[in-house]
Design an enzyme around this catalytic site. Structure first.
Site, PDB file in Angstrom:
ATOM      1  N   SER A 124     -88.518 -34.911  92.330  1.00  0.00           N
ATOM      2  CA  SER A 124     -89.069 -34.681  91.000  1.00  0.00           C
ATOM      3  C   SER A 124     -88.437 -33.445  90.354  1.00  0.00           C
ATOM      4  O   SER A 124     -87.232 -33.411  90.186  1.00  0.00           O
ATOM      5  CB  SER A 124     -90.588 -34.580  91.120  1.00  0.00           C
ATOM      6  OG  SER A 124     -91.161 -35.017  89.920  1.00  0.00           O
TER       7      SER A 124
ATOM      8  N   HIS B 220     -95.391 -41.894  92.705  1.00  0.00           N
ATOM      9  CA  HIS B 220     -94.488 -40.753  92.543  1.00  0.00           C
ATOM     10  C   HIS B 220     -94.657 -39.818  93.744  1.00  0.00           C
ATOM     11  O   HIS B 220     -95.661 -39.108  93.853  1.00  0.00           O
ATOM     12  CB  HIS B 220     -94.881 -40.030  91.250  1.00  0.00           C
ATOM     13  CG  HIS B 220     -94.071 -38.799  90.972  1.00  0.00           C
ATOM     14  ND1 HIS B 220     -92.754 -38.850  90.592  1.00  0.00           N
ATOM     15  CD2 HIS B 220     -94.402 -37.474  91.000  1.00  0.00           C
ATOM     16  CE1 HIS B 220     -92.307 -37.613  90.388  1.00  0.00           C
ATOM     17  NE2 HIS B 220     -93.284 -36.762  90.632  1.00  0.00           N
TER      18      HIS B 220
ATOM     19  N   LYS C  21     -84.423 -32.743  89.987  1.00  0.00           N
ATOM     20  CA  LYS C  21     -83.615 -32.322  88.830  1.00  0.00           C
ATOM     21  C   LYS C  21     -82.738 -31.162  89.300  1.00  0.00           C
ATOM     22  O   LYS C  21     -81.550 -31.052  88.960  1.00  0.00           O
ATOM     23  CB  LYS C  21     -84.520 -31.851  87.676  1.00  0.00           C
ATOM     24  CG  LYS C  21     -85.616 -32.853  87.239  1.00  0.00           C
ATOM     25  CD  LYS C  21     -86.459 -32.304  86.088  1.00  0.00           C
ATOM     26  CE  LYS C  21     -87.884 -32.853  85.985  1.00  0.00           C
ATOM     27  NZ  LYS C  21     -88.084 -34.222  85.644  1.00  0.00           N
TER      28      LYS C  21
ATOM     29  N   TRP D  97     -93.162 -43.077  84.518  1.00  0.00           N
ATOM     30  CA  TRP D  97     -92.924 -41.784  83.854  1.00  0.00           C
ATOM     31  C   TRP D  97     -91.476 -41.314  84.091  1.00  0.00           C
ATOM     32  O   TRP D  97     -90.856 -40.715  83.226  1.00  0.00           O
ATOM     33  CB  TRP D  97     -93.928 -40.789  84.441  1.00  0.00           C
ATOM     34  CG  TRP D  97     -93.974 -39.409  83.897  1.00  0.00           C
ATOM     35  CD1 TRP D  97     -93.751 -38.248  84.593  1.00  0.00           C
ATOM     36  CD2 TRP D  97     -94.333 -38.995  82.569  1.00  0.00           C
ATOM     37  NE1 TRP D  97     -93.937 -37.165  83.782  1.00  0.00           N
ATOM     38  CE2 TRP D  97     -94.294 -37.588  82.534  1.00  0.00           C
ATOM     39  CE3 TRP D  97     -94.671 -39.700  81.408  1.00  0.00           C
ATOM     40  CZ2 TRP D  97     -94.579 -36.861  81.378  1.00  0.00           C
ATOM     41  CZ3 TRP D  97     -94.952 -38.967  80.252  1.00  0.00           C
ATOM     42  CH2 TRP D  97     -94.903 -37.569  80.255  1.00  0.00           C
TER      43      TRP D  97
HETATM   44  C1  GCU Z   1     -94.304 -33.725  85.803  1.00  0.00           C
HETATM   45  C2  GCU Z   1     -93.096 -33.662  84.903  1.00  0.00           C
HETATM   46  C3  GCU Z   1     -91.894 -34.334  85.544  1.00  0.00           C
HETATM   47  C4  GCU Z   1     -91.673 -33.804  86.944  1.00  0.00           C
HETATM   48  C5  GCU Z   1     -92.942 -33.924  87.744  1.00  0.00           C
HETATM   49  C6  GCU Z   1     -92.872 -33.337  89.146  1.00  0.00           C
HETATM   50  O1  GCU Z   1     -94.769 -35.041  85.882  1.00  0.00           O
HETATM   51  O2  GCU Z   1     -93.421 -34.234  83.680  1.00  0.00           O
HETATM   52  O3  GCU Z   1     -90.732 -34.112  84.762  1.00  0.00           O
HETATM   53  O4  GCU Z   1     -90.606 -34.488  87.545  1.00  0.00           O
HETATM   54  O5  GCU Z   1     -93.986 -33.248  87.077  1.00  0.00           O
HETATM   55  O6  GCU Z   1     -92.114 -32.395  89.375  1.00  0.00           O
HETATM   56  O7  GCU Z   1     -93.602 -33.828  90.027  1.00  0.00           O
END
Ligand code: GCU
Length: 386
Positions: free
Chosen positions: A223, A365, A227, A314
């Site tokens: 997540s 997720h 990134k 998402w």
């Molecule tokens: C939030 C955010 C995402 C990210 C996520 C996470 O949902 O909007 O961009 O990837 O948190 O880090 O679990």
């Protein structure tokens, strides 16, 4: 009520494939001057630096490397960890600049039954610190150290908060104290840049650590950590392989699809992740000079494995698959074969024997043991362990 409905509307994200707008992606193989990139040389000397700079300036911020010194201190060593099956080494990495200091705590398990130096999976940990428990009282599937070491890999982790607290005000109280000039620059680094910077300092340590093979470090993140793993691997070519798990918007998913999380939303909820310039692209995805397929392309010729989960719309699973597909031509310059099908593979079907790997796991997720089993097989193939 009017205000509330305005807010809800403004933040409404859409999950309807038929509403994905028509878009044209910037071509990773055409330079800003309009020249077609036809060989590795032009890619590496012209186009790659150009794209990297575009991401620095417009998205993730600069990556300063001018620190004064770095020091590695072993804080704990246990040759009998994991019931005698592994060596545990905890190291503090101190980096100094202009009289200020940042400390990264690294946990590392090296299996005993593997010839050394060992290949490593390094996790950028964005969840609770107990997920990477050195005492193994907590055995989290998010960092399944037993599974990974039994598969012949060392496993390591550091926590993002050592570099920058994940908070829109507090993020300045970490690495950015060493680089205050980053805070006033519109292309200055913020939290995700700082986390990626930390991964590179761990790599500095691996280069000096005889237990591990610095030429076989697989960098992984989930997540927001995913990134970061992409940006770190794009920046630092010493990482041999990159895993980006459910990384979604401004990770492995294409922004121009405007599906699931969008730039406006991520910049609003997490203003401390990306640089100031990125805010200019709120609701203006098509004006970006890059899209996320180009971030993946920066990692070529090194293998990249991306994942999604079916209930995590998402993070736009289709947009992630398409980012990989649109990066393929850069890997092809190196003669590297991608075995990704033309359309997303079926749920739970992993593409591993491919320079660009992918699966869409059934479920939420998260990063699970199932995901890790695929990362291990992908690394087995690319590191060609005997
Ligand atoms: C939030 C955010 C995402 C990210 C996520 C996470 O949902 O909007 O961009 O990837 O948190 O880090 O679990």
């Amino acid at each position: 009520f009017a205000l509330l409905s305005f807010i809800l509307h403004a933040q409404a994200q859409q999950y309807d494939e038929s509403k994905v707008p028509a878009y044209t992606l910037p071509d990773p193989l055409t330079t800003l001057q309009g020249q077609a990139v036809k060989n590795i040389r032009t890619w590496e000397t012209v186009r790659r630096p150009e794209i990297r700079r575009l991401f620095e300036d417009n998205v993730y911020g600069q990556m300063p490397k001018d620190f004064d010194s770095i020091r590695f201190t072993v804080e704990r060593e246990d040759p009998g960890a994991m019931e005698g099956k592994a060596l545990l080494k905890e190291t503090r990495i101190d980096v100094y600049r202009s009289g200020r200091q940042v400390s990264i705590h690294l946990v590392l398990f090296v299996p005993k039954n593997v010839s050394r130096p060992a290949p490593v999976f390094l996790l950028i940990n964005n969840r609770g610190k107990n997920n990477t428990d050195p005492d193994r009282k907590v055995k989290s599937p998010f960092w399944p150290a037993e599974l990974v070491t039994e598969s012949g890999y060392a496993i390591a982790a550091f926590h993002v908060s050592d570099l920058a607290p994940d908070d829109k005000t507090d993020y300045v109280n970490g690495l950015l104290r060493l680089y205050p000039e980053q805070l006033t620059a519109d292309n200055g680094m913020k939290a995700i840049g700082a986390w990626a910077w930390g991964a590179s300092r761990v790599m500095d340590y691996f280069e000096k650590e005889s237990l591990v093979d610095a030429s076989r470090i697989a960098l992984a993140g989930h997540s927001r950590g995913g990134k970061t793993s992409l940006w770190a691997a794009a920046q630092d070519q010493r990482f041999a392989l990159c895993v980006t798990n459910c990384s979604g918007n401004t990770g492995a998913a294409l922004a121009r699809r405007q599906f699931g999380e969008r730039i406006t939303r991520i910049n609003t909820t997490f203003p401390h992740w990306f640089n100031n310039n990125y805010k200019k692209y709120n609701d203006r995805e098509n004006d970006l000079p890059v899209d996320q397929h180009m971030l993946i392309a920066l990692i070529a010729p090194r293998p990249v494995y991306a994942t999604n989960a079916t209930k995590d719309l998402w993070a736009d699973p289709t947009g992630t698959f398409l980012a990989l597909k649109n990066a393929e031509k850069v890997f092809a310059l190196y003669g590297l074969r991608s075995a990704l099908p033309a359309t997303p593979p079926a749920v739970n079907v992993a593409v591993e024997n491919s320079i660009l790997g992918y699966h869409n796991r059934e479920g939420e997720h998260d990063m699970t043991e199932t995901d890790w089993r695929h990362f291990i097989r992908f690394a087995d193939i690319h590191f060609k362990r005997k």
